[in-house]
Motif scaffolding. Structure first.
Motif, PDB file in Angstrom:
ATOM      1  N   LYS A 123      -8.980   4.808  -8.883  1.00  0.00           N
ATOM      2  CA  LYS A 123      -8.603   4.714  -7.474  1.00  0.00           C
ATOM      3  C   LYS A 123      -9.862   4.463  -6.667  1.00  0.00           C
ATOM      4  CE  LYS A 123      -6.827   7.363  -3.548  1.00  0.00           C
ATOM      5  NZ  LYS A 123      -6.270   8.645  -3.066  1.00  0.00           N
ATOM      6  N   LYS A 124      -9.846   3.380  -5.868  1.00  0.00           N
ATOM      7  CA  LYS A 124     -11.023   3.031  -5.062  1.00  0.00           C
ATOM      8  C   LYS A 124     -10.880   3.474  -3.613  1.00  0.00           C
ATOM      9  CE  LYS A 124     -13.080  -0.850  -7.575  1.00  0.00           C
ATOM     10  NZ  LYS A 124     -13.508  -2.279  -7.482  1.00  0.00           N
ATOM     11  N   SER A 125      -9.637   3.443  -3.096  1.00  0.00           N
ATOM     12  CA  SER A 125      -9.435   3.792  -1.692  1.00  0.00           C
ATOM     13  C   SER A 125      -7.988   4.176  -1.455  1.00  0.00           C
ATOM     14  CB  SER A 125      -9.815   2.617  -0.785  1.00  0.00           C
ATOM     15  OG  SER A 125      -8.959   1.509  -1.034  1.00  0.00           O
ATOM     16  N   LYS A 161      -4.439  -3.172  -5.968  1.00  0.00           N
ATOM     17  CA  LYS A 161      -5.309  -2.790  -4.853  1.00  0.00           C
ATOM     18  C   LYS A 161      -6.119  -1.536  -5.172  1.00  0.00           C
ATOM     19  CE  LYS A 161      -5.336  -4.647  -1.482  1.00  0.00           C
ATOM     20  NZ  LYS A 161      -6.155  -5.818  -1.058  1.00  0.00           N
ATOM     21  N   GLN A 162      -5.816  -0.895  -6.294  1.00  0.00           N
ATOM     22  CA  GLN A 162      -6.501   0.320  -6.749  1.00  0.00           C
ATOM     23  C   GLN A 162      -6.417   1.431  -5.703  1.00  0.00           C
ATOM     24  OE1 GLN A 162     -10.332  -1.447  -7.917  1.00  0.00           O
ATOM     25  NE2 GLN A 162      -9.683  -1.286 -10.059  1.00  0.00           N
TER      26      GLN A 162
END
Length: 244
Positions: A123-125, A161-162
């Motif tokens: 997870k990036k954001s 979109k992570q």
């Protein structure tokens, strides 16, 4: 529908429910595929797929919720507008030709989603609120129109979109599928005042497949094998609807 056809369809639905639930989905696109292959009418396919989705999504949602992967903060922006628009989509009856092409596109998209290798499991954001609301609205309307729960669209978007890990995305998609399918089914029943009798038998088959798949399949069957097999079914059914 003859008893023999119903038996064959019940077995097919059981297999689809087992395979899909083993990877965290309820199976609407698979149910649509097998019902399309046996030549059922869109007026039967749509409410039946939604009903099967509700039943299997209940099981899948409980499994992921109990395992601790569900995130309310990720779920509600996608669901807020998707639920009322799923009701609108379920209430709306498309012309047969339009329905066939639209569902065919949905099935081909689903097949592509199953064939494409997933993004790295990180997870990036967080999902931007405005984007989540807009995406949820679009998926909700499409899910109601086509008789799907929308998870087959939501999960790849969230992963691409992570905005979540795979298990968190699956947990959110499971409940997203449940609420959208419920709203779509209520909209359809409000418009038609009718529920296909064969669906009652298919619900039992989906329940057996969903329960066993969610309990055993995710830890024993390689997910890539499941995705390849399902993709073949969806490609055949999608092409059949669009080109015939």
């Amino acid at each position: 529908m003859t008893p023999e056809q119903l038996t064959i369809l019940s077995v097919a639905v059981l297999v689809v429910a087992f395979l899909y639930s083993s990877v965290g989905h309820a199976g609407a696109s698979g149910y649509i595929a097998v019902m399309s292959l046996v030549g059922l009418a869109p007026t039967v396919i749509k409410p039946t797929a939604l009903a099967l989705n509700v039943f299997v999504a209940c099981i899948t949602t409980w499994q992921f919720w109990r395992a601790g992967y569900f995130s309310w903060a990720l779920f509600w922006p996608f669901a807020l507008l998707s639920v009322p628009l799923a009701f609108v989509g379920g209430y709306t009856a498309l012309p047969t030709g339009t329905f066939k092409v639209l569902v065919g596109i949905v099935l081909l998209f689903s097949a592509a989603r199953l064939l494409i290798r997933p993004q790295p499991d990180i997870k990036k954001s967080d999902a931007p609120r405005s984007a989540a609301l807009a995406i949820g609205a679009g998926i909700g309307l499409l899910s109601g129109l086509t008789g799907t729960g929308g998870g087959i669209f939501l999960t790849p978007i969230v992963l691409f979109k992570q905005w979540a890990t795979a298990r968190a995305a699956a947990a959110v998609s499971a409940l997203f599928i449940l609420v959208n399918s419920s709203a779509g089914l209520l909209g359809n029943l409000s418009a038609t005042r009718d529920f296909p009798t064969p669906a009652l038998f298919l619900i039992a088959a989906a329940g057996i497949g969903g329960a066993s798949g969610s309990y055993l399949g995710s830890s024993r069957i390689p997910p890539m094998v499941i995705k390849r097999l399902l993709a073949v079914v969806l490609l055949i059914a999608g092409a059949k609807l669009i080109f015939t």
